[in-house]
Design an enzyme around this catalytic site. Structure first.
Site, PDB file in Angstrom:
ATOM      1  N   ASP A 213       0.967  -1.269  -0.145  1.00 38.31           N
ATOM      2  CA  ASP A 213      -0.240   0.050   0.119  1.00 38.31           C
ATOM      3  C   ASP A 213       0.895   1.130   0.041  1.00 38.31           C
ATOM      4  OD1 ASP A 213      -2.510   1.055   0.327  1.00 38.31           O
ATOM      5  OD2 ASP A 213      -1.777   1.860   2.338  1.00 38.31           O
ATOM      6  N   GLU A 278       1.646  -0.650  -5.245  1.00 39.08           N
ATOM      7  CA  GLU A 278       0.633   0.283  -5.574  1.00 39.08           C
ATOM      8  C   GLU A 278       1.384   1.654  -5.347  1.00 39.08           C
ATOM      9  OE1 GLU A 278      -3.124   2.983  -3.992  1.00 39.08           O
ATOM     10  OE2 GLU A 278      -1.218   2.475  -2.585  1.00 39.08           O
TER      11      GLU A 278
HETATM   12  C1  NOJ Z   1      -4.236   3.119  -1.096  1.00 35.20           C
HETATM   13  C2  NOJ Z   1      -5.454   2.271  -0.742  1.00 35.20           C
HETATM   14  O1  NOJ Z   1      -5.901   1.558  -1.976  1.00 35.20           O
HETATM   15  C3  NOJ Z   1      -6.626   2.943  -0.243  1.00 35.20           C
HETATM   16  O2  NOJ Z   1      -7.857   2.334  -0.017  1.00 35.20           O
HETATM   17  C4  NOJ Z   1      -6.348   3.634   1.110  1.00 35.20           C
HETATM   18  O3  NOJ Z   1      -7.173   4.645   1.346  1.00 35.20           O
HETATM   19  C5  NOJ Z   1      -5.033   4.446   1.009  1.00 35.20           C
HETATM   20  N1  NOJ Z   1      -3.865   3.646   0.237  1.00 35.20           N
HETATM   21  C6  NOJ Z   1      -4.339   4.664   2.322  1.00 35.20           C
HETATM   22  O4  NOJ Z   1      -3.907   3.354   2.890  1.00 35.20           O
END
Ligand code: NOJ
Length: 554
Positions: A213, A278
């Site tokens: 993440d 991500e």
């Molecule tokens: C990316 C995640 O996919 C999202 O859902 C989240 O709100 C943010 N990162 C913070 O962790």
């Protein structure tokens, strides 16, 4: 294009079809309105029949759910509302038994404010080792810098002073997301240790990989300078795709050392354990840095996701990402939807220039559902024909649209509140899946955590199961043929066509064609139709594809 490959060509993730499970909304076995691990276990066979090689499960840890689980209070356990560690073990072994891998979500940029470390930090004074694990700064009056939270408002919250002493006043902590998600300080050795312990703990339990993440956010620019792009960039807006600046909080070079450290840990378990980034970074050459051999395995191709129904942009991004990933010997990781964006079946139901970044709600322009689904399936089929790995976001195999008429008082995304009700956010793509065709209960009891629209039962998996024309059976056929022709390991070559809005690609024995025009298009040649997303017929001299339709031809 000749694909340059790294030493170990046969790593499973290079060509994998990976299904994202958003556990809260996937399958509820106890009728409490929330999905659970038993629900994932129950659907292992369904996922296997869908033809997926792996599942990625979004956060399932204990969490106050200030951001639907991306606020983790304990990295070594399961949210009791979802199940237990024993069920996690069972899930992993049941998935492995049918040959499916399991990827889990690691959230290393921030913890929950309820994590014991943050609670200790609040109790400890400034300059303490407890506070050094997070980013606390002193500033009188204004926050320490102008950074904005991705969910709206400032990225800093003020700490209640512990005592009446002067030096305890005016301390702030950084949260790039909600105030309930304080950012870790990755200069701190304890933080490194926490996450290497975490990786080993879950690898020992049997997981095959980690989706990282906010992979681009862990390291901040030295001195935390102001964000010269302005403080209200809560969302990655529709900016000029040729202007690249991720700001002082994202995509700092230092972040790569962390993934080298993690790669070394995973290598203790063999080269097959994977990491997927991500990382919302620009341009694609920056994204490629995350998947160098000694770092991660995959990085989501968000540039592709953001192309929309724009053929010229699509061509450019496909070329750029293939080139950049190829340069580092990594596969391209194709993705069209996830739990953070409007479902692609609805995005494509708008004019391509219409932005859906703020979500969609009552009173907003609404998508053309039929056009969206038609284009969505066409783009999906084209995408699944490309070499590399590809992700499915739960429910897209049912043809689910974004829920665009959710009552505002049902919304849970922190963005809605924090932007002063300007940005509706992501609830519309997170509505629980319909399994059963019963309008009173599609599988989440009478009170799903987000309300389902009245017609949701019409999309139910149960209803699509035996219908040869259903979206579900289209997805099953698509994954089976992708595997049969080994398209994920394939090659890529543009085939010339006299209209730039018709994309034609050669991947091994298969020709992929995507007609992005609103007229039928004839692909000349002697072809068999392997699969099509809509009307596709033999005509004299070739195969005719209806408007907004894709096909695989052999
Ligand atoms: C990316 C995640 O996919 C999202 O859902 C989240 O709100 C943010 N990162 C913070 O962790």
């Amino acid at each position: 294009m000749n694909m340059v490959m790294r030493s170990d060509l046969d790593q499973w993730w290079r060509n994998a079809v990976i299904y994202q499970v958003y556990p809260r909304s996937f399958n509820d076995t106890n009728g409490d309105g929330l999905g659970d691990l038993a629900g994932i276990i129950e659907k292992i066979d369904y996922l296997h029949e869908l033809g997926v090689d792996a599942i990625w499960i979004s956060p399932f840890y204990p969490s106050p759910q200030a951001d639907a689980g991306y606020d983790v209070a304990d990295y070594f356990d399961i949210n009791p509302e979802y199940g237990s560690l024993d069920e996690a073990r069972e899930l992993i072994s049941r998935a492995h038994a049918v040959g499916m891998k399991v990827i889990i979500d690691v959230v290393p940029n921030h913890s929950s404010d309820q994590h014991e470390w943050f609670q200790e930090a609040l109790r400890a004074g400034h300059d303490s080792p407890e506070r050094a694990r997070y980013i606390f700064r002193h500033s009188v009056g204004e926050p320490p810098n102008n950074w904005g939270s991705m969910f709206g408002g400032p990225a800093w919250s003020k700490v209640e002073p512990l005592t009446g002493r002067e030096e305890d006043r005016d301390w702030w902590y950084l949260h790039l997301f909600a105030p309930e998600q304080p950012d870790f300080d990755w200069n701190n050795a304890d933080v490194h240790q926490l996450f290497t312990d975490y990786l080993r703990f879950w690898c020992d339990l049997g997981v095959d990989g980690f989706r990282v993440d906010v992979a681009h956010g862990l390291v901040k620019a030295d001195g935390l300078p102001d964000d010269l792009r302005g403080s209200d960039r809560w969302v990655d807006g529709d900016r000029d795709p040729d202007v690249f600046d991720s700001g002082p909080m994202f995509d700092q070079d230092g972040v790569h050392e962390i993934y080298r450290e993690w790669r070394n840990v995973l290598n203790e378990y063999g080269r097959d354990r994977m990491l997927v980034a991500e990382a919302w970074v620009d341009p694609p050459s920056r994204g490629a840095l995350y998947v160098r051999e000694e770092e991660m395995s995959q990085a989501f191709n968000f540039d592709y996701l953001k192309c929309g129904w724009r053929p010229a942009r699509l061509r450019t991004i496909i070329d750029q990402t293939l080139r950049e990933m190829n340069n580092v010997g990594a596969p391209v990781t194709w993705v069209l939807s996830n739990h953070d964006v409007v479902r692609h079946t609805s995005r494509f139901g708008f004019d391509p220039e219409h932005s859906t970044e703020a979500g969609i709600g009552l009173g907003d322009p609404q998508p053309d559902r039929e056009l969206g689904l038609r284009r969505g399936l066409a783009m999906t089929l084209f995408t699944f024909g490309l070499p590399g790995s590809v992700y499915i976001y739960q429910g897209e195999e049912l043809g689910l649209p974004e829920v665009t008429d959710m009552p505002d008082d049902a919304r849970q995304d922190p963005t809605w509140l924090r932007t002063g009700y300007q940005v509706r956010g992501r609830d519309g793509c997170r509505v629980p899946l319909p399994w059963k065709a019963n309008p009173a209960d599609t599988g989440f009891g009478a009170h799903p955590w987000l309300p389902q629209p009245a017609d949701w039962h019409e999309f139910a998996a149960e209803r699509q199961e035996d219908d040869p024309q259903s979206v579900l059976n289209f997805y099953r056929a698509m994954t089976a043929r992708r595997r049969h022709y080994d398209l994920g390991h394939g090659d890529f070559e543009w085939v010339a066509y006299d209209n730039n809005e018709v994309l034609v690609v050669r991947n091994g024995k298969i020709t992929l064609a995507l007609n992005m025009t609103s007229e039928p298009a004839v692909i000349p040649g002697q072809y068999s139709i392997v699969i099509a997303s809509g009307t596709c017929d033999h005509v004299s001299g070739g195969v005719e594809l209806a408007a907004n339709t894709a096909a695989w031809l052999s």
